[in-house]
Enzyme design. Structure first.
Site, PDB file in Angstrom:
ATOM      1  N   SER A 168      -9.852  -0.915   6.994  1.00  0.00           N
ATOM      2  CA  SER A 168      -9.252  -0.774   5.553  1.00  0.00           C
ATOM      3  C   SER A 168      -8.614  -1.951   5.249  1.00  0.00           C
ATOM      4  O   SER A 168      -8.287  -1.859   4.352  1.00  0.00           O
ATOM      5  CB  SER A 168      -8.299   0.431   6.494  1.00  0.00           C
ATOM      6  OG  SER A 168      -9.361   1.700   6.072  1.00  0.00           O
ATOM      7  N   LYS A 213       0.780  -1.434   0.223  1.00  0.00           N
ATOM      8  CA  LYS A 213      -0.375   0.428  -0.115  1.00  0.00           C
ATOM      9  C   LYS A 213       0.657   1.470   0.064  1.00  0.00           C
ATOM     10  O   LYS A 213       1.806   0.954   0.370  1.00  0.00           O
ATOM     11  CB  LYS A 213      -0.903  -0.054   1.205  1.00  0.00           C
ATOM     12  CG  LYS A 213      -2.309   1.210   1.151  1.00  0.00           C
ATOM     13  CD  LYS A 213      -3.204   0.873   2.609  1.00  0.00           C
ATOM     14  CE  LYS A 213      -4.025   1.981   2.692  1.00  0.00           C
ATOM     15  NZ  LYS A 213      -5.020   1.591   3.582  1.00  0.00           N
ATOM     16  N   SER A 273      -9.686   1.419   2.753  1.00  0.00           N
ATOM     17  CA  SER A 273      -9.168   2.346   2.311  1.00  0.00           C
ATOM     18  C   SER A 273      -7.552   1.527   1.236  1.00  0.00           C
ATOM     19  O   SER A 273      -7.644   2.221   0.577  1.00  0.00           O
ATOM     20  CB  SER A 273      -8.270   3.597   2.775  1.00  0.00           C
ATOM     21  OG  SER A 273      -7.377   2.176   4.108  1.00  0.00           O
TER      22      SER A 273
END
Length: 486
Positions: free
Chosen positions: A174, A75, A150
């Protein structure tokens, strides 16, 4: 993509090389990225260089670990030396960190091949990956739908076969919510089990890095590689790290050895009927596998959402104050003076959702409101934690739906923040209490979209979560279903 263990077997037996496996992942990324937009940055050259190193080790007769030569996505809020780390924000558009996050260093030490940085909601603020300043990631199961957020890019990359496993971060769901939307296993570890050094902070008392995988075993192997004490993180736990993959077995017997509590407050109004049906059938399956099922009440569970949206924005307003155009990142090109530079830099560099949360947090922490909001939220956080402690005195694992719905269409909730926030209704209380929780595929709704069930464990009970999840996984075939993408 095959599993970590299968790819490891192929490498050790010299059936395939690490370069071949990496090139296959890179080719898949090239093929699918125009549709999916999972990655903000693809690191093809360094990935192939890492793969060559692994092949050289094998050729020299050296032993390699399970993650050596395995393509992984990270990420884009985890620092990578020499590779842009933007947090999907314009304000960090040109930021290239001079160091690696601890989890990145651990992956490299294990010989893992990092193929790129995955798209995300800006500064991890969002539930759909639509607040990214650069692109909107699509759900591999239905390109018109969101992959969750997210960590949507990390989830979509694994679900589509662009990599084998990936890392996400979880502040209020997330990792688990995107895992549910994309039909994956996603784990949010116990707070402090995985170092946050090098993770760009959103809400420091809630953030935690964790793994995505297609199977429970893949997620267990990846967690084992990144977990552990780090003196550079003041919240890091100095505890022994077990071999999580060793805890996996296909049964929960003898009968009654594992007690599972069903959180009754999570089956009320707002739960999609397709999600409810799939989760209910999964609970019945746990019972058939030998688990003892009880209905458990966590009366303050429903207060998690309002509590979170006071605490998280408060911490965000403090953490994001550093992005002012002075030290690093974007700077407005035409300020009149210092204060004007601050204002223009932040108004031009931050997106609408980030500004909204900074404004909420700053308001909550302002004189006259601190006691009324922030202090009260911290007290409710303690009550939520006490509910979990009481529940775990009666059962070993708690279960509930991961999300109230399956993946929604892109744009459907983008202009309705309150509706978007409800996507994390089931996951947020876990972060407030610092507990580990895992989302596991448990079926599909009538639109053919994946449904996830959330397993919640007591502090440092990741092995038990993996054990229960693996037993269920081996008794079903949900993990064998993959989206048809060409």
């Amino acid at each position: 993509m095959a599993s970590i263990r299968e790819l490891h077997r192929q490498l050790v037996n010299k059936e395939r090389s690490a370069v071949e496996i990496t090139q296959e992942a890179l080719d898949r990324i090239t093929q699918l990225e125009p549709k999916l937009k999972s990655f903000l940055c693809v690191t093809a050259d360094s990935a192939l260089a890492q793969a060559h190193q692994v092949d050289a080790q094998i050729a020299a007769g050296e032993q390699i670990g399970l993650l050596a030569g395995i393509p992984i996505a990270v990420k884009d809020n985890m620092c990578t030396e020499g590779v842009p780390t933007t947090c999907a924000s314009r304000i960090l558009e040109n930021f290239v960190p001079p160091y690696d996050a601890t989890v990145v260093s651990k992956l490299q030490a294990a010989g893992a091949v990092i193929v790129g940085k995955a798209n995300m909601d800006e500064f991890a603020m969002g539930s759909s990956t639509e607040t990214s300043a650069y692109q909107v990631t699509a759900n591999p199961w239905d390109l018109e739908r969101v992959p969750g957020g997210s960590s949507g890019g990390s989830a979509a990359a694994v679900a589509s076969g662009e990599c084998v496993v990936s890392l996400g971060s979880d502040t209020g769901g997330s990792i688990r919510q995107p895992a549910a939307f994309c039909g994956l296993v996603g784990l949010k570890p116990t707070y402090g089990l995985v170092s946050r050094y090098g993770l760009v902070a959103y809400a420091s008392s809630l953030d935690q890095i964790g793994p995505f995988g297609r199977t429970v075993e893949d997620s267990a192997i990846l967690l084992g590689a990144i977990a552990g004490y780090d003196p550079r993180d003041s919240t890091s736990l100095n505890v022994p790290i077990p071999d999580y993959a060793q805890a996996l077995r296909p049964s929960l017997r003898p009968k009654g050895q594992i007690r599972i509590g069903v959180i009754k407050e999570t089956f009320g109004v707002g739960l999609d009927s397709g999600v409810k049906d799939a989760v209910t059938k999964a609970i019945e399956q746990f019972q058939q596998l030998g688990a003892e099922i009880q209905v458990i009440s966590c009366p303050r569970f429903r207060y998690g959402l309002p509590t979170y949206y006071i605490i998280a924005p408060s911490e965000a307003s403090a953490n994001l104050a550093r992005y002012d155009g002075v030290k690093y990142g974007f700077r407005s090109p035409d300020p009149d003076n210092l204060l004007d530079m601050y204002a223009k830099t932040r108004s031009q560099g931050f997106g609408a959702e980030v500004k909204r949360r900074i404004a909420i947090g700053t308001y909550v922490l302002s004189a006259g409101y601190y006691d009324a909001y922030y202090l009260k939220a911290q007290k409710v956080r303690t009550l939520i934690k006490e509910d979990f402690e009481k529940a775990f005195s009666q059962v070993d694992v708690l279960v509930c739906p991961t999300a109230p719905t399956t993946a929604f269409k892109a744009g459907e909730k983008f202009n309705d923040p309150l509706s978007m926030y409800l996507s994390d209704l089931m996951t947020i209380p876990v972060n407030l209490a610092g507990l580990p929780a895992l989302s596991l595929p448990c079926g599909f709704d009538d639109k053919g979209l994946p449904v996830g069930i959330q397993l919640i464990g007591n502090v440092l009970q990741e092995s038990r979560l993996f054990q229960v999840a693996h037993a269920y996984e081996q008794s079903t075939n949900w993990h064998l279903h993959h989206p048809e993408l060409h």
